[in-house]
Design a protein around this motif. Sequence first.
Motif, PDB file in Angstrom:
ATOM      1  N   LEU A 138       9.110  -4.232  -5.846  1.00  0.00           N
ATOM      2  CA  LEU A 138       7.797  -3.616  -6.041  1.00  0.00           C
ATOM      3  C   LEU A 138       7.924  -2.160  -6.488  1.00  0.00           C
ATOM      4  O   LEU A 138       7.122  -1.676  -7.292  1.00  0.00           O
ATOM      5  N   ARG A 139       8.913  -1.464  -5.973  1.00  0.00           N
ATOM      6  CA  ARG A 139       9.122  -0.049  -6.359  1.00  0.00           C
ATOM      7  C   ARG A 139       9.465   0.093  -7.839  1.00  0.00           C
ATOM      8  O   ARG A 139       9.231   1.139  -8.425  1.00  0.00           O
ATOM      9  N   CYS A 140      10.034  -0.944  -8.423  1.00  0.00           N
ATOM     10  CA  CYS A 140      10.410  -0.899  -9.828  1.00  0.00           C
ATOM     11  C   CYS A 140       9.231  -1.133 -10.769  1.00  0.00           C
ATOM     12  O   CYS A 140       9.317  -0.848 -11.962  1.00  0.00           O
ATOM     13  N   LEU A 141       8.138  -1.650 -10.223  1.00  0.00           N
ATOM     14  CA  LEU A 141       6.969  -1.928 -11.053  1.00  0.00           C
ATOM     15  C   LEU A 141       6.218  -0.656 -11.408  1.00  0.00           C
ATOM     16  O   LEU A 141       6.220   0.312 -10.639  1.00  0.00           O
ATOM     17  N   SER A 142       5.550  -0.685 -12.526  1.00  0.00           N
ATOM     18  CA  SER A 142       4.674   0.435 -12.882  1.00  0.00           C
ATOM     19  C   SER A 142       3.427   0.376 -11.998  1.00  0.00           C
ATOM     20  O   SER A 142       3.130  -0.665 -11.390  1.00  0.00           O
ATOM     21  N   LEU A 143       2.698   1.469 -11.924  1.00  0.00           N
ATOM     22  CA  LEU A 143       1.461   1.501 -11.154  1.00  0.00           C
ATOM     23  C   LEU A 143       0.502   0.433 -11.672  1.00  0.00           C
ATOM     24  O   LEU A 143      -0.121  -0.287 -10.890  1.00  0.00           O
ATOM     25  N   ARG A 144       0.414   0.300 -12.971  1.00  0.00           N
ATOM     26  CA  ARG A 144      -0.488  -0.692 -13.565  1.00  0.00           C
ATOM     27  C   ARG A 144      -0.108  -2.108 -13.138  1.00  0.00           C
ATOM     28  O   ARG A 144      -0.978  -2.911 -12.797  1.00  0.00           O
ATOM     29  N   SER A 145       1.173  -2.430 -13.153  1.00  0.00           N
ATOM     30  CA  SER A 145       1.620  -3.760 -12.736  1.00  0.00           C
ATOM     31  C   SER A 145       1.397  -3.983 -11.244  1.00  0.00           C
ATOM     32  O   SER A 145       1.071  -5.084 -10.826  1.00  0.00           O
ATOM     33  N   LEU A 146       1.571  -2.948 -10.471  1.00  0.00           N
ATOM     34  CA  LEU A 146       1.405  -3.053  -9.022  1.00  0.00           C
ATOM     35  C   LEU A 146      -0.034  -3.323  -8.645  1.00  0.00           C
ATOM     36  O   LEU A 146      -0.311  -4.094  -7.719  1.00  0.00           O
ATOM     37  N   ILE A 147      -0.942  -2.709  -9.372  1.00  0.00           N
ATOM     38  CA  ILE A 147      -2.368  -2.917  -9.093  1.00  0.00           C
ATOM     39  C   ILE A 147      -2.748  -4.324  -9.470  1.00  0.00           C
ATOM     40  O   ILE A 147      -3.393  -5.037  -8.816  1.00  0.00           O
ATOM     41  N   LEU A 175      -9.537   7.838  -2.184  1.00  0.00           N
ATOM     42  CA  LEU A 175      -9.619   6.449  -2.627  1.00  0.00           C
ATOM     43  C   LEU A 175      -8.529   5.603  -1.966  1.00  0.00           C
ATOM     44  O   LEU A 175      -8.788   4.503  -1.478  1.00  0.00           O
ATOM     45  N   LEU A 176      -7.310   6.119  -1.924  1.00  0.00           N
ATOM     46  CA  LEU A 176      -6.206   5.398  -1.281  1.00  0.00           C
ATOM     47  C   LEU A 176      -6.455   5.232   0.217  1.00  0.00           C
ATOM     48  O   LEU A 176      -6.150   4.182   0.792  1.00  0.00           O
ATOM     49  N   ASP A 177      -7.031   6.256   0.849  1.00  0.00           N
ATOM     50  CA  ASP A 177      -7.373   6.148   2.268  1.00  0.00           C
ATOM     51  C   ASP A 177      -8.426   5.065   2.489  1.00  0.00           C
ATOM     52  O   ASP A 177      -8.352   4.303   3.448  1.00  0.00           O
ATOM     53  N   ALA A 178      -9.401   4.992   1.581  1.00  0.00           N
ATOM     54  CA  ALA A 178     -10.452   3.971   1.687  1.00  0.00           C
ATOM     55  C   ALA A 178      -9.862   2.572   1.538  1.00  0.00           C
ATOM     56  O   ALA A 178     -10.243   1.646   2.258  1.00  0.00           O
ATOM     57  N   ILE A 179      -8.910   2.417   0.625  1.00  0.00           N
ATOM     58  CA  ILE A 179      -8.247   1.119   0.458  1.00  0.00           C
ATOM     59  C   ILE A 179      -7.500   0.767   1.746  1.00  0.00           C
ATOM     60  O   ILE A 179      -7.561  -0.369   2.221  1.00  0.00           O
ATOM     61  N   GLY A 180      -6.818   1.731   2.318  1.00  0.00           N
ATOM     62  CA  GLY A 180      -6.107   1.508   3.582  1.00  0.00           C
ATOM     63  C   GLY A 180      -7.052   1.143   4.704  1.00  0.00           C
ATOM     64  O   GLY A 180      -6.769   0.252   5.504  1.00  0.00           O
ATOM     65  N   ASP A 181      -8.208   1.803   4.761  1.00  0.00           N
ATOM     66  CA  ASP A 181      -9.202   1.500   5.794  1.00  0.00           C
ATOM     67  C   ASP A 181      -9.747   0.085   5.635  1.00  0.00           C
ATOM     68  O   ASP A 181      -9.948  -0.628   6.613  1.00  0.00           O
ATOM     69  N   LEU A 201       0.802  -1.233   0.000  1.00  0.00           N
ATOM     70  CA  LEU A 201       0.000   0.000   0.000  1.00  0.00           C
ATOM     71  C   LEU A 201       0.835   1.284   0.000  1.00  0.00           C
ATOM     72  O   LEU A 201       0.523   2.205  -0.765  1.00  0.00           O
ATOM     73  N   PRO A 202       1.908   1.409   0.790  1.00  0.00           N
ATOM     74  CA  PRO A 202       2.694   2.653   0.724  1.00  0.00           C
ATOM     75  C   PRO A 202       3.306   2.890  -0.664  1.00  0.00           C
ATOM     76  O   PRO A 202       3.376   4.034  -1.125  1.00  0.00           O
ATOM     77  N   ILE A 203       3.717   1.824  -1.326  1.00  0.00           N
ATOM     78  CA  ILE A 203       4.287   1.963  -2.672  1.00  0.00           C
ATOM     79  C   ILE A 203       3.196   2.348  -3.662  1.00  0.00           C
ATOM     80  O   ILE A 203       3.376   3.226  -4.502  1.00  0.00           O
ATOM     81  N   LEU A 204       2.039   1.706  -3.542  1.00  0.00           N
ATOM     82  CA  LEU A 204       0.894   2.039  -4.390  1.00  0.00           C
ATOM     83  C   LEU A 204       0.491   3.496  -4.188  1.00  0.00           C
ATOM     84  O   LEU A 204       0.267   4.231  -5.150  1.00  0.00           O
ATOM     85  N   ARG A 205       0.443   3.930  -2.935  1.00  0.00           N
ATOM     86  CA  ARG A 205       0.063   5.316  -2.624  1.00  0.00           C
ATOM     87  C   ARG A 205       1.047   6.297  -3.269  1.00  0.00           C
ATOM     88  O   ARG A 205       0.645   7.259  -3.915  1.00  0.00           O
ATOM     89  N   LEU A 206       2.327   6.052  -3.117  1.00  0.00           N
ATOM     90  CA  LEU A 206       3.349   6.941  -3.674  1.00  0.00           C
ATOM     91  C   LEU A 206       3.223   7.037  -5.195  1.00  0.00           C
ATOM     92  O   LEU A 206       3.210   8.136  -5.759  1.00  0.00           O
ATOM     93  N   LYS A 207       3.094   5.900  -5.860  1.00  0.00           N
ATOM     94  CA  LYS A 207       3.017   5.900  -7.317  1.00  0.00           C
ATOM     95  C   LYS A 207       1.731   6.569  -7.807  1.00  0.00           C
ATOM     96  O   LYS A 207       1.751   7.324  -8.775  1.00  0.00           O
ATOM     97  N   ALA A 208       0.622   6.320  -7.139  1.00  0.00           N
ATOM     98  CA  ALA A 208      -0.646   6.921  -7.542  1.00  0.00           C
ATOM     99  C   ALA A 208      -0.627   8.432  -7.342  1.00  0.00           C
ATOM    100  O   ALA A 208      -1.075   9.196  -8.203  1.00  0.00           O
ATOM    101  N   LEU A 209      -0.087   8.880  -6.222  1.00  0.00           N
ATOM    102  CA  LEU A 209      -0.046  10.319  -5.950  1.00  0.00           C
ATOM    103  C   LEU A 209       0.937  11.049  -6.854  1.00  0.00           C
ATOM    104  O   LEU A 209       0.770  12.238  -7.120  1.00  0.00           O
ATOM    105  N   GLN A 210       1.960  10.353  -7.345  1.00  0.00           N
ATOM    106  CA  GLN A 210       2.881  10.973  -8.295  1.00  0.00           C
ATOM    107  C   GLN A 210       2.172  11.259  -9.620  1.00  0.00           C
ATOM    108  O   GLN A 210       2.491  12.223 -10.303  1.00  0.00           O
TER     109      GLN A 210
END
Length: 100
Positions: free
Chosen positions: A91-100, A44-50, A25-34
């Motif tokens: 995981l940090r090397c993956l694209s957002l699409r691959s991470l999802i 949306l990211l907060d809801a996923i975290g919840d 989730l932290p990696i997903l959050r960083l990539k999405a917010l970038q």
Amino acid sequence: AAHLDKRHRDLLKALPYDQRVRIVLPILRLKALQLDASLETTQLLDAIGDLSVEEPPEVGSDDLQEPSFIAPVGKAEPISRKSEHMLTSGLRCLSLRSLI
């Protein structure tokens, strides 16, 4: 394109759901917010975290059960710091699409 090797995929699959979310989730959050730092994306990211911290339904309840391919919450041994670091780096090397 970057990808996780078999060892990392197996490690990720073996992790309990809560540990997997804690790592991804932290990696997903960083990539999405970038890509999109809008309020909607943040919410949306907060809801996923919840959702990720909710207790799974009791066995036998009428609620939906976790799919069988997801390791149960908290049932596996924690991974070593070295393994977690290697997985996080991959995981940090993956694209957002691959991470999802």
